[in-house]
Design a protein around this motif. Structure first.
Motif, short mmCIF file in Angstrom:
data_model
loop_
_atom_site.label_atom_id
_atom_site.label_comp_id
_atom_site.label_asym_id
_atom_site.label_seq_id
_atom_site.Cartn_x
_atom_site.Cartn_y
_atom_site.Cartn_z
N SER A 56 -94.67 -58.97 -87.40
CA SER A 56 -96.11 -59.06 -87.13
C SER A 56 -96.91 -58.62 -88.35
O SER A 56 -97.92 -59.24 -88.71
N ILE A 57 -96.48 -57.53 -89.00
CA ILE A 57 -97.17 -57.06 -90.21
C ILE A 57 -97.09 -58.12 -91.30
O ILE A 57 -98.07 -58.38 -92.00
N ASN A 58 -95.91 -58.74 -91.45
CA ASN A 58 -95.77 -59.80 -92.46
C ASN A 58 -96.71 -60.96 -92.19
O ASN A 58 -97.34 -61.51 -93.11
N ILE A 59 -96.84 -61.34 -90.91
CA ILE A 59 -97.74 -62.44 -90.53
C ILE A 59 -99.18 -62.07 -90.81
O ILE A 59 -99.97 -62.86 -91.33
N CYS A 60 -99.55 -60.82 -90.48
CA CYS A 60 -100.93 -60.37 -90.70
C CYS A 60 -101.26 -60.30 -92.19
O CYS A 60 -102.40 -60.58 -92.60
N ASN A 61 -100.30 -59.92 -93.02
CA ASN A 61 -100.53 -59.94 -94.47
C ASN A 61 -100.87 -61.35 -94.95
O ASN A 61 -101.74 -61.54 -95.82
N ASN A 84 -102.81 -51.28 -92.16
CA ASN A 84 -103.05 -52.72 -92.31
C ASN A 84 -104.27 -53.18 -91.52
O ASN A 84 -105.02 -54.05 -91.96
N LEU A 85 -104.47 -52.60 -90.34
CA LEU A 85 -105.64 -52.93 -89.54
C LEU A 85 -106.91 -52.51 -90.27
O LEU A 85 -107.90 -53.26 -90.34
N ALA A 86 -106.88 -51.31 -90.86
CA ALA A 86 -108.04 -50.83 -91.62
C ALA A 86 -108.32 -51.74 -92.81
O ALA A 86 -109.48 -52.06 -93.11
N TYR A 87 -107.28 -52.18 -93.48
CA TYR A 87 -107.44 -53.05 -94.64
C TYR A 87 -108.04 -54.40 -94.23
O TYR A 87 -108.93 -54.93 -94.91
N SER A 88 -107.56 -54.96 -93.10
CA SER A 88 -108.10 -56.25 -92.63
C SER A 88 -109.56 -56.13 -92.23
O SER A 88 -110.37 -57.02 -92.52
N LYS A 89 -109.90 -55.03 -91.57
CA LYS A 89 -111.30 -54.81 -91.19
C LYS A 89 -112.19 -54.67 -92.43
O LYS A 89 -113.29 -55.20 -92.47
N ALA A 148 -106.94 -58.99 -84.68
CA ALA A 148 -106.59 -59.15 -83.27
C ALA A 148 -105.11 -58.83 -83.03
O ALA A 148 -104.75 -58.15 -82.07
N LYS A 149 -104.26 -59.31 -83.92
CA LYS A 149 -102.82 -59.10 -83.75
C LYS A 149 -102.45 -57.64 -83.97
O LYS A 149 -101.65 -57.06 -83.22
N LEU A 150 -103.04 -56.99 -84.99
CA LEU A 150 -102.69 -55.60 -85.29
C LEU A 150 -103.22 -54.65 -84.21
O LEU A 150 -102.55 -53.66 -83.87
N GLN A 151 -104.38 -54.94 -83.68
CA GLN A 151 -104.92 -54.10 -82.60
C GLN A 151 -104.02 -54.13 -81.38
O GLN A 151 -103.87 -53.14 -80.66
#
Length: 660
Positions: free
Chosen positions: A222-227, A264-269, A240-243
């Protein structure tokens, strides 16, 4: 349990039940002593599969106890032992273990041994382990920055894993392929491979997987996909996915994973322009990793925090945290993050921007040179390995030619010796034959016997059977019929006839003895005139039945020029045919005719006016079959014509030139 270093009389079976590697409760130093004691026991044992298997387990334990040197030494030892007994599976596994031992300290050596293991597994048709070696090679290439070659090796591995049920290995291959394609900026394809990895995880759940392991796999993918979502600018999908991954259970059981998801969630936000609680999330993540993570995780978080301060235009704090990140990146030798931190510092620290720019350029050039050398290095390893194999093939071919030529020469010499010996023995035999030969007739019989043996060596049993059926049985039948006919009569003439048939029985006895000892069958030809022999055969049939036989012969036919083996078969065919007429035909007359045709052919015909038979419906008996085979053996033509109530005609035609 600890073992002394002195020799012991333990057998492999006793060791199997005594040694145990279930010692995870021991601290590192005590565990190493325990493993050393096992090594001291194993090294005095005989080299067998059980002992080699224990060495592999011991190497694994040293590896997980972070003693790579001892793990390497044990793997090298088991490679030597496997070579001693030509255990190719053991050799391949040893190469694999040696590669693992070199993996984090000497990547080119690790690559070399993985390559050796791959080639052995290919020869063993063990495609699953071969794919694992391709994955290990790709892993080495990836962390040396050779992403293109890494992609090639992973593609090969996935090709060999098409029918494999090892979903963990396929998951790892798909994950590494996705990460590799991410580095090559092929984000869509990278995302596809990470989705494939999640599909592999679903299959692992069906076959059975530990919940903790399943959770680790799922979060990592999931982290790889979010990156990738972040790199594509699809920050809302990443958020949405990380939350959905954050939970109290994750924070309690796997704090390091929780910290990475939170960061990673903080970075995406932050990238999405939503700065609410971002700094708090980064700070919490960094605090957790200081207690539970490793320095690489901490490095990434510090760089992300530096980027956050940059968005908030807090230059002073951004510079400070990025300097910390640069120092940490240099300490752990993370080239990519050194470049990232230098690039950010060059942008922020105007006073030292020239220094950071030079450092960035120098490091970037150095990394390019290293990666180019690494690329050449691994290509050179492949080439040199291939070259050595080609040289070995050439040497093997040369050795094969040398052995073949040597064998041919020895064989030729042996043939010459045998031929010379045979020649000598043949001369000796000829001399003995000449001494024993009393006259030309004996010499002729010997030559005929030799010729018959050569012609009949593969069909001798069949010919003896035909001789018994066509000759002995027919003659016995004729004698029996005549004796039965004369049995009730007491005239002197009849008594003399009986004596003749008794004498004939003696002749049959002699012939049986001759056949049983595999001697020449020329007893039929003792008479000087073969024509008289045939005439006698036909006339004898007049006595055994009601059929009147007549024999017609071409007076110009010279039997003396026809080989005896052909005359015997002609005699047998006439004998079998006339006997069949007497036994089955119910004929009043039968004509046996032999004539020489103008075109060089010899034609023999046997015609009766008996009851005949339907050739198509009646199965050919052994007598007719034998006659046909005899004609075929002389390359002759054999034909039967018969109809019910119209008699039977048998024709046999031979080429006189082939009979002489």
């Amino acid at each position: 349990m600890f073992f002394s270093c002195k020799k012991t009389a333990l057998t492999s079976s006793k060791i199997k039940t005594t040694l145990s590697f279930d010692n995870n409760h021991l601290e590192s130093k005590k565990k190493e002593k325990y493993l050393d004691s096992i090594f001291n026991v194993l090294r005095v044992q005989e080299n067998d599969s059980v002992i080699r298997n224990f060495y592999f387990k011991l190497s694994t334990e040293y590896y997980y106890n972070n003693n790579l040197k001892k793990s390497l030494n044990v793997s090298l030892l088991v490679l030597k032992l496997s070579r001693q007994v030509n255990d190719k599976e053991g050799m391949a596994k040893a190469f694999y273990y040696i590669g693992d031992s070199y993996g984090s300290v000497k990547k080119d050596s690790a690559y070399f041994y993985y390559l050796q293991a791959e080639k052995l597994y290919y020869k063993l048709s063990d495609y699953s382990n071969m794919a694992r070696m391709l994955f290990n090679k790709a892993y080495v290439l990836f962390y040396d920055g050779n992403y293109t070659e890494c992609e090639v090796e992973i593609s090969k591995a996935l090709h060999y894993l098409r029918d494999s049920k090892d979903q963990r290995l396929i998951y790892s291959c798909n994950t590494l392929m996705g990460t590799c394609l991410e580095k090559l900026a092929n984000y869509d394809k990278a995302l596809w491979y990470h989705q494939q990895a999640l599909n592999n995880l679903e299959k692992m759940k069906i076959t059975g997987i530990d919940k903790d392991e399943e959770n680790n796999y799922y979060i990592a993918s999931s982290i790889n996909i979010c990156n990738l979502y972040d790199l594509k600018g699809e920050y809302s999908k990443s958020i949405a996915k990380l939350q959905g991954l954050l939970s109290n259970n994750l924070e309690e059981k796997w704090p390091r994973l929780y910290a990475n998801v939170l960061s990673n969630l903080a970075y995406s936000k932050m990238k999405n322009g939503d700065y609410r609680n971002v700094y708090a999330m980064f700070s919490k993540s960094l605090e957790i990793l200081k207690n539970n993570g490793n320095e690489s995780d901490i490095l990434y978080k510090k760089i992300h925090i530096g980027e956050y301060f940059l968005t908030q235009k807090d230059t002073f704090r951004a510079i400070n945290i990025l300097k910390e990140a640069n120092v940490l990146a240099n300490r752990i030798k993370n080239s990519n993050e050194i470049l990232t931190s230098l690039k950010l510092l060059y942008t922020l620290d105007k006073k030292n921007s020239f220094y950071y720019a030079n450092e960035y350029i120098n490091l970037s050039d150095s990394i390019n040179i290293v990666q180019k050398n690494a690329h050449n290095k691994y290509a050179r390893i492949e080439y040199e390995t291939s070259r050595i194999q080609d040289e070995n093939k050439i040497l093997t071919t040369k050795n094969f030619y040398i052995l073949t030529i040597s064998f041919a020469l020895v064989f030729l010499l042996l043939i010459i010796v045998i031929l010379r010996y045979s020649k000598y023995k043949n001369k000796e035999l000829q001399f003995l034959k000449k001494q024993k030969s009393a006259n030309e007739e004996i010499y002729l019989l010997l030559m005929e016997q030799h010729e018959k043996i050569n012609n009949a060596k593969e069909n001798e049993k069949s010919k003896i059977a035909k001789e018994l059926h066509d000759g002995i049985m027919n003659r016995i039948y004729g004698v029996r019929m005549n004796l039965g006919f004369f049995n009730s009569k007491v005239e002197n003439e009849i008594i003399e006839k009986r004596k003749e048939y008794i004498f004939e029985l003696q002749n049959i006895e002699n012939e049986i003895r001759t056949i049983s000892h595999d001697l020449s069958r020329n007893s039929f030809l003792d008479c000087n005139d073969f024509n008289i022999l045939l005439s006698t055969l036909v006339e004898n049939q007049n006595v055994t039945g009601n059929t009147q036989f007549t024999y017609l012969i071409d007076e110009n036919l010279e039997w003396s020029i026809i080989q005896n083996v052909y005359k015997i078969n002609l005699y047998r065919i006439i004998q079998e045919a006339t006997l069949n007429v007497n036994k089955y035909a119910g004929a009043l007359n039968c004509e046996v005719k032999i004539q020489s045709e103008k075109n060089g052919l010899l034609k023999m015909s046997i015609i009766d006016d008996g009851q005949g038979f339907d050739i198509k419906s009646k199965k050919e008996g052994i007598g007719l079959s034998n006659m046909r085979e005899r004609a075929n053996s002389l390359k002759g033509y054999f034909n039967i014509e018969s109809e019910i109530g119209k008699g039977t005609k048998i024709e046999v035609i031979f080429n006189l030139e082939e009979l002489t």
